[in-house]
Design an enzyme around this catalytic site. Structure first.
Site, PDB file in Angstrom:
ATOM      1  N   HIS A 273      -0.763   8.720   1.252  1.00  0.00           N
ATOM      2  CA  HIS A 273      -2.034   9.345   1.635  1.00  0.00           C
ATOM      3  C   HIS A 273      -2.180   9.208   3.153  1.00  0.00           C
ATOM      4  O   HIS A 273      -1.320   9.682   3.888  1.00  0.00           O
ATOM      5  CB  HIS A 273      -3.142   8.669   0.817  1.00  0.00           C
ATOM      6  CG  HIS A 273      -4.494   9.311   0.863  1.00  0.00           C
ATOM      7  ND1 HIS A 273      -4.741  10.535   1.399  1.00  0.00           N
ATOM      8  CD2 HIS A 273      -5.711   8.858   0.417  1.00  0.00           C
ATOM      9  CE1 HIS A 273      -6.037  10.832   1.290  1.00  0.00           C
ATOM     10  NE2 HIS A 273      -6.641   9.819   0.710  1.00  0.00           N
ATOM     11  N   HIS A 312       2.239  18.332  -0.712  1.00  0.00           N
ATOM     12  CA  HIS A 312       0.816  18.097  -0.947  1.00  0.00           C
ATOM     13  C   HIS A 312       0.500  18.446  -2.390  1.00  0.00           C
ATOM     14  O   HIS A 312       1.073  19.390  -2.935  1.00  0.00           O
ATOM     15  CB  HIS A 312      -0.033  18.967   0.006  1.00  0.00           C
ATOM     16  CG  HIS A 312      -1.418  18.471   0.142  1.00  0.00           C
ATOM     17  ND1 HIS A 312      -2.408  18.804  -0.746  1.00  0.00           N
ATOM     18  CD2 HIS A 312      -1.966  17.636   1.054  1.00  0.00           C
ATOM     19  CE1 HIS A 312      -3.520  18.203  -0.376  1.00  0.00           C
ATOM     20  NE2 HIS A 312      -3.288  17.486   0.706  1.00  0.00           N
ATOM     21  N   ASP A 368      -0.200  15.306   8.267  1.00  0.00           N
ATOM     22  CA  ASP A 368       0.327  14.094   8.888  1.00  0.00           C
ATOM     23  C   ASP A 368       1.647  14.295   9.607  1.00  0.00           C
ATOM     24  O   ASP A 368       2.127  13.383  10.270  1.00  0.00           O
ATOM     25  CB  ASP A 368       0.519  13.001   7.813  1.00  0.00           C
ATOM     26  CG  ASP A 368      -0.811  12.492   7.312  1.00  0.00           C
ATOM     27  OD1 ASP A 368      -1.704  12.289   8.150  1.00  0.00           O
ATOM     28  OD2 ASP A 368      -0.954  12.309   6.092  1.00  0.00           O
TER      29      ASP A 368
HETATM   30  N1  CMC Z   1       9.969  14.663   0.233  1.00  0.00           N
HETATM   31  C1  CMC Z   1      10.879  14.947  -0.731  1.00  0.00           C
HETATM   32  N2  CMC Z   1      10.549  15.349  -1.975  1.00  0.00           N
HETATM   33  C2  CMC Z   1       9.244  15.478  -2.249  1.00  0.00           C
HETATM   34  C3  CMC Z   1       8.240  15.218  -1.305  1.00  0.00           C
HETATM   35  C4  CMC Z   1       8.650  14.792  -0.021  1.00  0.00           C
HETATM   36  N3  CMC Z   1       7.750  14.534   0.933  1.00  0.00           N
HETATM   37  N4  CMC Z   1       7.028  15.427  -1.856  1.00  0.00           N
HETATM   38  C5  CMC Z   1       7.262  15.809  -3.117  1.00  0.00           C
HETATM   39  N5  CMC Z   1       8.596  15.842  -3.359  1.00  0.00           N
HETATM   40  C6  CMC Z   1       9.252  16.279  -4.596  1.00  0.00           C
HETATM   41  C7  CMC Z   1       9.166  15.198  -5.657  1.00  0.00           C
HETATM   42  O1  CMC Z   1      10.292  14.333  -5.607  1.00  0.00           O
HETATM   43  C8  CMC Z   1       9.122  16.026  -6.916  1.00  0.00           C
HETATM   44  O2  CMC Z   1      10.422  16.476  -7.183  1.00  0.00           O
HETATM   45  P1  CMC Z   1      10.956  16.600  -8.714  1.00  0.00           P
HETATM   46  O3  CMC Z   1      10.124  17.695  -9.313  1.00  0.00           O
HETATM   47  O4  CMC Z   1      12.396  16.910  -8.593  1.00  0.00           O
HETATM   48  O5  CMC Z   1      10.697  15.251  -9.349  1.00  0.00           O
HETATM   49  C9  CMC Z   1       8.294  17.261  -6.517  1.00  0.00           C
HETATM   50  O6  CMC Z   1       8.515  17.379  -5.100  1.00  0.00           O
HETATM   51  C10 CMC Z   1       6.812  17.104  -6.790  1.00  0.00           C
HETATM   52  O7  CMC Z   1       6.353  15.921  -6.132  1.00  0.00           O
HETATM   53  P2  CMC Z   1       5.225  14.963  -6.693  1.00  0.00           P
HETATM   54  O8  CMC Z   1       5.402  13.617  -6.092  1.00  0.00           O
HETATM   55  O9  CMC Z   1       5.169  15.075  -8.180  1.00  0.00           O
HETATM   56  O10 CMC Z   1       3.931  15.672  -6.105  1.00  0.00           O
HETATM   57  P3  CMC Z   1       2.490  15.043  -6.010  1.00  0.00           P
HETATM   58  O11 CMC Z   1       1.543  16.168  -5.977  1.00  0.00           O
HETATM   59  O12 CMC Z   1       2.285  13.988  -7.044  1.00  0.00           O
HETATM   60  O13 CMC Z   1       2.513  14.287  -4.589  1.00  0.00           O
HETATM   61  C11 CMC Z   1       2.415  13.852  -2.274  1.00  0.00           C
HETATM   62  C12 CMC Z   1       1.977  14.788  -3.423  1.00  0.00           C
HETATM   63  C13 CMC Z   1       1.651  14.240  -1.014  1.00  0.00           C
HETATM   64  C14 CMC Z   1       2.036  12.404  -2.620  1.00  0.00           C
HETATM   65  C15 CMC Z   1       3.939  13.994  -2.071  1.00  0.00           C
HETATM   66  O14 CMC Z   1       4.256  15.319  -1.678  1.00  0.00           O
HETATM   67  C16 CMC Z   1       4.487  13.001  -1.031  1.00  0.00           C
HETATM   68  O15 CMC Z   1       4.820  11.869  -1.383  1.00  0.00           O
HETATM   69  N6  CMC Z   1       4.592  13.426   0.273  1.00  0.00           N
HETATM   70  C17 CMC Z   1       5.010  12.496   1.317  1.00  0.00           C
HETATM   71  C18 CMC Z   1       3.841  11.639   1.762  1.00  0.00           C
HETATM   72  C19 CMC Z   1       2.837  12.419   2.587  1.00  0.00           C
HETATM   73  O16 CMC Z   1       3.206  13.116   3.522  1.00  0.00           O
HETATM   74  N7  CMC Z   1       1.541  12.248   2.265  1.00  0.00           N
HETATM   75  C20 CMC Z   1       0.453  12.876   3.005  1.00  0.00           C
HETATM   76  C21 CMC Z   1      -0.294  13.872   2.190  1.00  0.00           C
HETATM   77  S1  CMC Z   1      -1.368  14.919   3.192  1.00  0.00           S
HETATM   78  C22 CMC Z   1      -2.549  13.849   3.850  1.00  0.00           C
HETATM   79  C23 CMC Z   1      -3.494  13.348   2.843  1.00  0.00           C
HETATM   80  O17 CMC Z   1      -4.473  14.025   2.542  1.00  0.00           O
HETATM   81  O18 CMC Z   1      -3.273  12.235   2.322  1.00  0.00           O
END
Ligand code: CMC
Length: 433
Positions: A273, A312, A368
């Site tokens: 986050h 996201h 970010d």
């Molecule tokens: N790098 C590589 N793979 C990713 C990433 C990433 N940053 N984000 C998602 N994925 C992949 C994930 O491995 C999954 O793949 P698969 O379907 O093969 O298992 C797929 O994309 C879906 O990801 P998820 O984790 O199920 O998606 P989510 O909606 O639960 O998570 C997130 C959203 C923001 C937590 C995630 O994209 C992430 O960890 N991003 C990196 C951290 C980040 O930049 N966070 C800031 C978010 S914006 C600011 C805020 O409001 O907090």
């Protein structure tokens, strides 16, 4: 939800019993989770529930504050597009908008700015609290503790049903966050604390408390002052994200806003986050130069790493905040000089926007990805990055909390579980196990 159409329904057939049910469809695509409970196989049955880890498809509240259209990459505060606010407004005007629902008249804005400015000082005992932290304590850990501690300075904050008290706590929190943030920075550096200068703008006062050394003639560069104000506008709210949900959940027990906000800040601190801006900078520093990108990307493709600052839950298009930040970075670098890690970031983005792994999963840069590069160029240490997110998000948390406290549909947040543990069994004394 008064806007629902009584004729909009969903027919459900329970294939276990053959019974049919009609569920009201509200606001075009919403069914009430409690309407599922009538679906039972027998009278003694608890009834149907929805299972939704991570709340991926659950509306926890109605809201009138912020709208995100993730498919189109649109973000609006109270109906105003983020691009217009970032271009033409100021952070405190946006704060008024988010908190009160409408843009202020000049007189309303002046009154609001005066109200916030009046509360920028913190009780001197807060300085004693800060001195209790180690010199290398993480800024977010200190901030969370200090905001929780503020609840003990303002015991009347417990009266969450008193609108005047709520307004006073909101002013206090918006006003004191930069002061607390600056105190943590000065503590970390071993520098004397600087008191607020109330004739300065909100971002200029913050920069002054952080960076002034010696005499009183420090004035931040106006380009950097404006860039920080724009970054604050972009981070001010983002509807029902993890930390805002924490704020609402804690607030639903009628905890005071300082305690609730300490919890929201803890949620923000995580690297998935608001801690992501710090994680991005550490990642970019680790990659170091563009030659190391292929090996890094290979580890991301294998699922060993995440490309921090990408992806996201809601945006499946380019995060509109990231586009604005990228433009703001150019203004900042014109003053500070180019952050050498920008080349690494630009190359990562270029590759990610073309590669199947990212395209297939709709992974775009989020807010970010570029913000840390600006913060670093402006002289902020990495551990202050999540704090720079928390200062403006204070407004969003409080706007959402204010809405929640007044919402007659809201009750204490208390989800259900699907229990998969042991059947009832008898205690066995330790010598017989
Ligand atoms: N790098 C590589 N793979 C990713 C990433 C990433 N940053 N984000 C998602 N994925 C992949 C994930 O491995 C999954 O793949 P698969 O379907 O093969 O298992 C797929 O994309 C879906 O990801 P998820 O984790 O199920 O998606 P989510 O909606 O639960 O998570 C997130 C959203 C923001 C937590 C995630 O994209 C992430 O960890 N991003 C990196 C951290 C980040 O930049 N966070 C800031 C978010 S914006 C600011 C805020 O409001 O907090």
């Amino acid at each position: 939800m008064p806007e629902n159409s009584p004729r909009s329904t969903l027919s459900v057939t329970d294939n276990r019993t053959g019974r049919q049910y009609e569920l009201d469809v509200l606001d075009g695509n919403v069914v009430r989770a409690m309407d599922l409970r009538q679906i039972k196989v027998s009278d003694g049955d608890f009834g149907m529930m929805a299972y939704d880890p991570g709340f991926t498809n659950t509306a926890f509240t109605t809201s009138r504050v912020t709208d995100v259209d993730g498919g189109r990459g649109v973000l609006e505060y109270r109906g105003y597009p983020i691009e217009q606010l970032a271009e033409r407004s100021t952070f405190l005007e946006v704060a008024y908008l988010l908190l009160k629902g409408e843009l202020p008249t000049q007189a309303q804005l002046d009154g609001f700015v005066r109200g916030v400015t009046f509360h920028t000082y913190v009780h001197e005992n807060v300085l004693t609290l800060i001195k209790g932290f180690r010199y290398d304590a993480h800024a977010m850990g200190m901030m969370i503790s200090l905001v929780a501690a503020l609840s003990t300075f303002y015991p009347e904050a417990k009266d969450v049903d008193d609108a005047d008290s709520r307004a006073a706590q909101i002013n206090r929190l918006v006003a004191k966050m930069p002061t607390l943030a600056a105190l943590t920075y000065r503590h970390h550096r071993g520098l004397p604390y600087i008191y607020p200068e109330n004739e300065l703008s909100y971002p200029a006062n913050f920069l002054n408390m952080l960076f002034r050394i010696g005499g009183r003639d420090y004035r931040p560069n106006p380009v950097l002052e404006r860039a920080l104000d724009v970054l604050f506008i972009l981070h001010a709210d983002h509807e029902q994200n993890c930390s805002t949900t924490a704020m609402r959940v804690i607030g639903s027990s009628r905890a005071d806003p300082f305690s609730a906000m300490a919890g929201a800040m803890a949620a923000l601190y995580g690297p998935l986050h608001g801690g992501a801006n710090e994680a991005v900078l550490r990642m970019l520093s680790e990659i170091g130069h563009t030659g190391n990108i292929p090996a890094f990307m290979e580890s991301v493709r294998k699922g060993e790493r995440r490309l921090m600052g990408f992806g996201h839950r809601v945006y499946k298009a380019y995060d509109p905040r990231a586009s604005i930040i990228k433009r703001t970075a150019e203004d900042v670098f014109a003053v500070t000089g180019r952050n050498p890690l920008l080349d690494v970031a630009l190359e990562l983005e270029k590759i990610a926007l073309q590669e199947e792994y990212f395209v297939k999963r709709h992974l775009y840069p989020n807010v970010d990805f570029y913000s840390g590069l600006i913060y670093q160029a402006m002289g902020f240490p990495v551990e202050l990055f999540p704090v720079l997110f928390a200062i403006p998000r204070t407004v969003g948390w409080l706007a959402q909390w204010e809405e929640m406290v007044q919402d007659p549909e809201q009750r204490i947040a208390r989800p259900r579980q699907v229990f998969k543990g042991c059947e009832p069994r008898d205690y066995v004394p330790v010598e017989s196990r």
